[in-house]
Each structure stands twice: as structure tokens, then as C-alpha cells.
Design an enzyme around this catalytic site. Sequence first.
Site, mmCIF file in Angstrom:
data_model
loop_
_atom_site.group_PDB
_atom_site.id
_atom_site.type_symbol
_atom_site.label_atom_id
_atom_site.label_comp_id
_atom_site.label_asym_id
_atom_site.label_seq_id
_atom_site.Cartn_x
_atom_site.Cartn_y
_atom_site.Cartn_z
ATOM 1 C CD GLU A 135 -3.116 -0.938 0.523
ATOM 2 O OE1 GLU A 135 -3.032 0.034 -0.225
ATOM 3 O OE2 GLU A 135 -3.867 -2.095 0.487
ATOM 4 C CG HIS B 297 -5.107 -0.041 5.613
ATOM 5 N ND1 HIS B 297 -6.367 -0.267 5.808
ATOM 6 C CD2 HIS B 297 -4.702 -1.449 5.143
ATOM 7 C CE1 HIS B 297 -6.932 -1.414 5.205
ATOM 8 N NE2 HIS B 297 -5.946 -2.112 4.970
ATOM 9 C CG HIS C 221 -7.533 -5.700 7.807
ATOM 10 N ND1 HIS C 221 -6.976 -6.770 7.108
ATOM 11 C CD2 HIS C 221 -7.213 -4.541 7.023
ATOM 12 C CE1 HIS C 221 -6.457 -6.525 6.178
ATOM 13 N NE2 HIS C 221 -6.555 -5.395 6.008
ATOM 14 C CD GLU D 238 -14.533 8.785 23.227
ATOM 15 O OE1 GLU D 238 -13.840 9.459 23.259
ATOM 16 O OE2 GLU D 238 -14.768 7.372 23.326
ATOM 17 C CG HIS E 133 -9.472 -3.293 2.583
ATOM 18 N ND1 HIS E 133 -8.761 -3.089 1.384
ATOM 19 C CD2 HIS E 133 -8.523 -3.819 3.624
ATOM 20 C CE1 HIS E 133 -7.492 -3.283 1.698
ATOM 21 N NE2 HIS E 133 -7.360 -3.779 2.885
#
Length: 275
Positions: free
Chosen positions: A116, A140, A142, A170, A211
Site C-alpha cells: 500500500e 491502515h 482491518h 466523544e 476492507h
Amino acid sequence: MNFYDIEFVKGFIRMCDDGWQQGWHERNGGNLSYRLSEKDVEEAKEYFKEDDKWQSIGASVPDLANEYFMVTGSGKFFRNVILKPEDSTCIIKVDETGEKYKIVWGLVNGGRPTSELPSHLMNHQVKKKATNGEYRVIYHCHTTNVIALTFVLPLDDKVFTRELWEMATECPVVFPDGIGVVDWMVPGGHDIAVATSELMKKYDVAVWAHHGIFCSGPDFDITFGLAHTVEKSAEILVKVLSITPNKLQTIKPDQFRSLAKDFKVTLHEEFLYEK
């Protein structure tokens, strides 16, 4: 100073382990990158090697020319970062054109930075410009409950933002700009990098449908806390939806406006629509 005693290195390793402990990084899932400051480079440069060949980034990031990044490796497991960071992570340098990189530390047993990398660097460029250099972390992961919601909520920025804001007081304080959503796309390619970078001009969090999430912040604590808050909110929503499709009560638009006033944050009116 030992390399592993440097503050940004300790922070990077800790965040990788925190994500693993949360269950967000099965097998080789997820990736993390950090843009080094001048102080970071000064402290770490004695450990750098300069003999690797330049390789294509797969994207053009001229605003990151000559910058250094600590990055997780492609195919590497987050659970192993705390054990052998020199095998699972690396530090790269971007060339003067912003189109190539070389490894200056790490991945001692071979490999390359995360697949990525184009998404990370394109979004580092966006956030560097948008925050006058304040933001340094791209993450990133999952996140289980966020992924689950992408199967049942419309893939729409307004819907995701409003639903997650309503789950905990919050939330609009932690991510007042809202959340962007990217339709399902093949990961690791140029198209998803471009789509995400467009959203990151406005948001600090982008949901990748089916994803996970992609988020950014100025340091490890704030960025991890952002991901953690979004996922906690998603977990509450999944539980609410499993009980009933209709909420008996929730936070109303005027209540959000009062919250914003007291906490001195700006909430975009587009997310405060009447249901």
C-alpha cells in the site's frame, strides 16, 4: 543511543503491537507509516545504509522529496514487529523527484515496503500540505466492526459519520470533520490511492468498504486513538442494530450543536440533517 531507544522507533513498534493486540491485523493484514522529522533523521542516520538501488514508488509525490519514512513490510506480520522489527519494518528515503525510494534500514531478510506504499505516500503528501506538516502518521487496519457495517449501511460519508457520531458522545469531538467512505476497490493500486487521497483532503478517516479503515494524525497516540474510537463506535452500532433496527432515543442535531459549542469544535451541518 541504541536504535531501538529512539522515540519514534519505540512509538512505531508499540503502535504495531497495539493494533495486533486489538485483533486488527490478522496474518499480514494492515500497514503503518511514519514521516520522520529532522530530529528523527539526525538521531537515526548513523544506522542508515546507502547502498540500495532506487525503486519506483508507483506514484508521484514531489512534496515528499528527500523525506524519510518508517514503514511496515509487505507480507510481514504485525505480531512479529515487536519481536524482530528489523525483519518486519524498514526506513525508506524518497528521491529528489518524489517518484522513487530506497531502503536505508531494515527488512534485513529481504522484502519490500508495504504493497500500500502508493496510498500511504500520496496521503502523506495530502496531509502534509493540509496540516502545514503537522501530520506524520498514516495507518491502515482491518477493524472488524467497521468492516461489518460496510455490508449494511449505505456507503455514504453522511450516513457513516452521523451513525458513528450518535454512538458515543466523544465521537464528534474526536473526529469532528466526519468520515469518508471509499467503495470497494482492489487494494494496493493507483486507483484506491487516488480515491483515498481525495477524501483525506477533507477527513482524517476513510473507510475502505469490506476492507478496513485508513486514517492519519500528527503522532502515534492520536492516530491510534482515532482508529480505536471509530472502531469502538462501530462496535456499539453493531450491537444496537443486532437488538433493534429502530433506536428509541439518540443524540439529536441541536444536541450535537451544543456539544460542539462547549467543546469548541466545528461540526459540518451536512451531517446534522433531520432523520
